[in-house]
Each structure stands twice: as C-alpha cells, then as structure tokens.
Design an enzyme around this catalytic site. Structure first.
Site, short mmCIF file in Angstrom:
data_model
loop_
_atom_site.label_atom_id
_atom_site.label_comp_id
_atom_site.label_asym_id
_atom_site.label_seq_id
_atom_site.Cartn_x
_atom_site.Cartn_y
_atom_site.Cartn_z
CB SER A 1 -42.71 -45.11 0.17
OG SER A 1 -42.62 -46.03 -0.98
CE1 TYR B 1 -45.83 -42.03 -2.87
CE2 TYR B 1 -44.26 -43.68 -3.38
CZ TYR B 1 -45.28 -43.28 -2.72
OH TYR B 1 -45.81 -43.97 -1.61
#
Length: 248
Positions: free
Chosen positions: A132, A145
């Site tokens: 990501s 995350y």
C-alpha cells in the site's frame, strides 16, 4: 487483444482475498491469461475454485497451500492480497487489535510464503504481495495498517534476496486510492458525492482515482516470465499521488 495473451497457461495461481476488489480483478486477469486460479478468503467465491480461510489463524496458510497442491499438483504464482484495516489512534488501539492487524496483513503472508517456497522452487514460481502507499506514508489513525504494509514491503525485499538464486522472484504493488466497492461506498455515503469525487481527483496528477483492473494489469506483468529480471521491487500504483507535493 488482451484475451489472446496466455502468459499463464498450465500454471496455478493462488490469490488470497480474491473474492472482491483488487483481489477479484487479479484473479480474473490471471484466469483470462490461462491460469488455474484458486482464491482463499472467508466468504464463498462463486466465480473461482476457492478455499475457506481465516487469516487471523496462524494454522491457515499452510493448510491453504497444501490444499492447492492437493487440487492442482503445483503452485506457480502466489498473490498475497488479503488484508484488513482498523481505524484507531495509537492510544485507542488495544494490543489485541494491533496484533490482529499484524497477523492478517504481515504474518499470514510470511507463513504463506514459507509454506509455498518448496513448491515455487520446483516451478521457478514467483510471489506478488499487495502492499500500500500507506506502507510508504501515513493517513491519520492507521498506525497498525501502515506498519503492517511497510513490513510487507520489507518482507518482499528479503524474500527476493534470499531466494533469487533459486529462481523465485518476489515483488509488491502499492496501490493508492482504488475504486473498490469499499471506497465507492465511502464516496456515496458522503454528504456531497460530486464534491468528494472532484476533491479526490484533484490530489492525483492524472486527475482521477484508479481501477482494480489497473492494479491487476501490473500484478500480471510482474508474475509473468517477461518480468524475469525484476525482483525485490515495490511498485506504486497511485496516479502520481505520492509524487505530488501539497500546495503551500
């Protein structure tokens, strides 16, 4: 034409989290190009052969890989796409939630890779991890995350270095804002959807957000033999968002 390209004929691909979003696009792209595709996730996959999987359970990855081998006899491409995200500040996040994020987003890919290596060694196969842009930068209240995706990027490089001599490649893609159902629902739930779309488009130099199919196209390239000299890389797929400086 794309549907005439068969770069994955006679090959088996395992795509985790392949039932929806980016994972679904990846599974479809690999299938279109000839791969036998098996997906792994919690829910039933009505399009592809699938395996029920709870990636918060450390026993799951090895079971999945063994099931793939039982069904197809080989493994050529492993796509670690399954993941989760919880919004919470560091002071608000429990240790249990922190560990669950790391388990699903980082430990599960590690265990899948470890279980898959003996079979990828036989096929000179390769791994593509879905990282990501939040493994490169951070949005508010996304500490777990961000850490897990940064760790996944690091795992990508380590696997490439340790197993390149065996013919195994490992790369990652780092998507930015992609029009998955989750993100589209977020837009539709906003008070002014047109303003949201306009504003989110403005932060991207290309003037728009991305599609799952655009991420899948890069994954397919990285997994194909023509990318044989590419390994240990993290490719940002974000329409230039990470490149653009904010206004003063």
């Amino acid at each position: 034409m794309r549907n005439q390209i068969k770069r994955f004929e006679n090959k088996t691909a395992l795509v985790t989290g392949g039932r929806s979003g980016i994972g679904r696009a990846i599974a479809r792209r690999l299938h279109e190009e000839g791969a036998t595709v098996i997906t792994a996730q919690r829910g039933e996959d009505k399009e592809f052969d699938w395996i029920s999987a709870d990636f918060s359970d450390p026993s799951t990855p090895e079971r999945i890989v063994e099931e793939v081998i039982s069904r197809t006899g080989r493994l050529d491409v492993l796509v670690n796409n399954a993941g989760m995200m919880m919004e919470a500040g560091i002071e608000e996040m429990s240790l249990e939630d922190w560990q669950r994020n790391l388990t699903v987003n980082l430990t599960a890919p590690f265990l899948l890779i470890r279980a898959a290596l003996p079979y990828l060694r036989k096929t000179k196969g390769n791994i593509v991890n879905t990282g990501s842009t939040e493994g490169l930068a951070a949005n508010p209240k996304h500490a777990a995350y961000c850490v897990s995706k940064a760790g996944l990027h690091g795992l990508t490089r380590s696997v490439a270095v340790d197993h390149g001599h065996e013919g195994i490649r490992c790369n990652a893609v780092a998507p930015g804002w992609i029009d998955t159902d989750l993100n589209l629902d977020l837009i539709e739930s906003s008070p002014d959807t047109e303003a949201f779309r306009r504003d989110i488009g403005r932060i991207h130099p290309v003037g728009r957000t991305g599609s799952p199919e655009e991420v899948a196209a890069l994954v397919a390239f990285l997994a194909a033999d023509e990318a044989g000299f590419i390994t240990g890389q993290v490719y940002t797929v974000d329409g230039g968002r990470m490149t653009k400086l904010s206004l003063p």
